[in-house]
Design a protein around this motif. Structure first.
Motif, mmCIF file in Angstrom:
data_model
loop_
_atom_site.group_PDB
_atom_site.id
_atom_site.type_symbol
_atom_site.label_atom_id
_atom_site.label_comp_id
_atom_site.label_asym_id
_atom_site.label_seq_id
_atom_site.Cartn_x
_atom_site.Cartn_y
_atom_site.Cartn_z
ATOM 1 N N GLN A 131 73.268 60.221 -32.004
ATOM 2 C CA GLN A 131 74.207 61.112 -31.341
ATOM 3 C C GLN A 131 73.477 62.169 -30.520
ATOM 4 O O GLN A 131 72.375 62.594 -30.871
ATOM 5 C CB GLN A 131 75.115 61.791 -32.369
ATOM 6 N N LEU A 132 74.121 62.574 -29.440
ATOM 7 C CA LEU A 132 73.588 63.605 -28.557
ATOM 8 C C LEU A 132 74.682 64.609 -28.244
ATOM 9 O O LEU A 132 75.811 64.223 -27.910
ATOM 10 C CB LEU A 132 73.087 62.985 -27.245
ATOM 11 N N CYS A 133 74.360 65.901 -28.360
ATOM 12 C CA CYS A 133 75.255 66.973 -27.940
ATOM 13 C C CYS A 133 74.514 67.870 -26.960
ATOM 14 O O CYS A 133 73.374 68.265 -27.220
ATOM 15 C CB CYS A 133 75.749 67.786 -29.139
ATOM 16 N N VAL A 134 75.165 68.190 -25.852
ATOM 17 C CA VAL A 134 74.530 68.937 -24.772
ATOM 18 C C VAL A 134 75.383 70.143 -24.407
ATOM 19 O O VAL A 134 76.608 70.034 -24.293
ATOM 20 C CB VAL A 134 74.357 68.039 -23.519
ATOM 21 N N THR A 135 74.729 71.297 -24.248
ATOM 22 C CA THR A 135 75.404 72.487 -23.735
ATOM 23 C C THR A 135 74.896 72.767 -22.329
ATOM 24 O O THR A 135 73.749 72.466 -21.998
ATOM 25 C CB THR A 135 75.158 73.718 -24.623
ATOM 26 N N ASP A 136 75.749 73.328 -21.506
ATOM 27 C CA ASP A 136 75.344 73.670 -20.143
ATOM 28 C C ASP A 136 74.393 74.855 -20.117
ATOM 29 O O ASP A 136 73.522 74.947 -19.248
ATOM 30 C CB ASP A 136 76.578 74.003 -19.286
ATOM 31 N N SER A 137 74.575 75.788 -21.052
ATOM 32 C CA SER A 137 73.799 77.023 -21.063
ATOM 33 C C SER A 137 73.297 77.301 -22.477
ATOM 34 O O SER A 137 73.534 76.529 -23.395
ATOM 35 C CB SER A 137 74.656 78.190 -20.560
ATOM 36 N N GLY A 138 72.625 78.427 -22.630
ATOM 37 C CA GLY A 138 72.104 78.819 -23.939
ATOM 38 C C GLY A 138 70.604 78.794 -24.025
ATOM 39 O O GLY A 138 70.018 79.338 -24.965
ATOM 40 N N GLY A 139 69.961 78.146 -23.032
ATOM 41 C CA GLY A 139 68.505 78.129 -23.031
ATOM 42 C C GLY A 139 67.931 77.503 -24.292
ATOM 43 O O GLY A 139 68.472 76.547 -24.839
#
Length: 330
Positions: A283-291
């Motif tokens: 599984q992969l989870c990605v956020t646009d921001s947060g560094g």
């Protein structure tokens, strides 16, 4: 006469005082015995149990209500490069103690390799990264195995539900543990730390979750070391990209189904590869921001970008672990 009376009084009081002292000793001994039976006889540091394994500190949090009457899942949480066990145990940065209380698992915070007596500025040997742990070929896979064995000897641990997670360099170690200790760990979850191994032959299929921000300035999403990584470039590596990390695990776990989107919301998405050997998933989870941070964290290091609130890493990781079918008891 007055001195004689005082002396006689002291003599008469002495047996009573001795009896009280004996009673206190018995009560204290009984309390210590009960704590030992519940696996709570280790020294406490700020509400945490502290153990020594191979000369390194390991902090342990027992969930609320833990009494040793039934086996509990175990999560090992590895700090980032340059960090230490106390920092990873700080709930304002990671929240894992709170999550352990909610879900009922034991969480342990091992300390990486450090030249300093207090264990600060520690790193993990995750293969190609990082720092002194890598340069000195620290056997951190062997150390992780020893930590699990020590915890199983002291607490009531469900050997079929032992997991690993970590931040950055600690996440990289989690990937390495999936490669080299799949007989111990049922699943791993990495935040902001891609696969740093040169070779990987897991003893069995293993579930892997990876969480990463697109704007990570340390471990770049598309590969390489960013400006926020160690100032001394020789202490890190050209990091593997997130897509390549996922592709590696899809191949290792022999997953046949294409990625399926399981969550999509403003600022984040998650997807899963199923049809893998042994019923595992990637599984992969990605956020646009947060560094370079732990999604959902309330605090980050000074000068760093605020963590993304589009996802809660603690919830994602525990849900992933909880849904992973238990393995055989060791």
């Amino acid at each position: 006469m007055r001195r004689l009376a005082i002396a006689l009084g002291l003599v008469l009081l002495l047996p009573a005082a001795q009896a009280q002292e004996t009673l206190r000793d018995r009560i204290k001994a009984r309390i210590e015995q009960r704590r030992a039976e519940r696996g709570q006889d280790a020294p406490a540091t700020g509400g945490l149990q502290e153990l020594q394994v191979q000369g390194r500190k390991v902090l342990v949090h027992l969930p609320t209500g833990y009494d040793g009457s039934r086996p509990a899942p175990l999560v090992l949480a590895f700090h980032g490069g340059g960090g230490h066990a106390e920092y990873m145990a700080d709930d304002s940065h990671y929240g894992l103690q709170k999550k352990a209380d909610e879900a009922g698992f034991v969480v342990a915070f091992p300390n990486g390799y450090s030249k300093l007596q207090g264990g600060r500025f520690a790193t993990w040997n995750a293969g190609g990264c990082c720092g002194d742990a890598r340069d000195r070929s620290s056997d951190d896979v062997g150390f992780a195995r020893a930590v699990v064995a020590a915890l199983k000897a002291r607490y009531r641990i469900d050997a079929a539900r032992v997991f690993a997670t970590g931040m950055s360099n600690g996440g990289m170690l989690s990937h390495r543990l999936a490669c080299e200790a799949a007989d111990v760990f049922r699943a791993v979850a990495s935040v902001a730390g891609t696969d740093a191994t040169a070779s990987c032959t897991p003893s069995r299929p293993i579930s892997v979750l990876h969480i990463h921000a697109r704007d990570d300035d340390h471990v770049l999403f598309d590969g390489g070391a960013g400006a926020g990584a160690f100032r001394d470039e020789s202490k890190v590596m050209s990091f593997v990209s997130v897509p390549d990390t996922i592709a590696r695990w899809v191949q290792r776990d022999r997953c046949t189904a294409p990625a399926r989107r399981t969550l999509e919301r403003p600022g984040a998405y998650c997807e899963v590869h199923e049809g893998c050997a042994g019923g595992v998933s990637v599984q992969l989870c990605v956020t646009d921001s947060g560094g370079h941070s732990w999604p959902g964290a309330q605090r980050v290091r000074r000068g760093k970008e605020e963590a993304s609130q589009a996802l809660d890493a603690d919830d994602l990781i525990w849900r992933f672990f909880e849904q992973t079918p238990p393995g055989p008891s060791q």
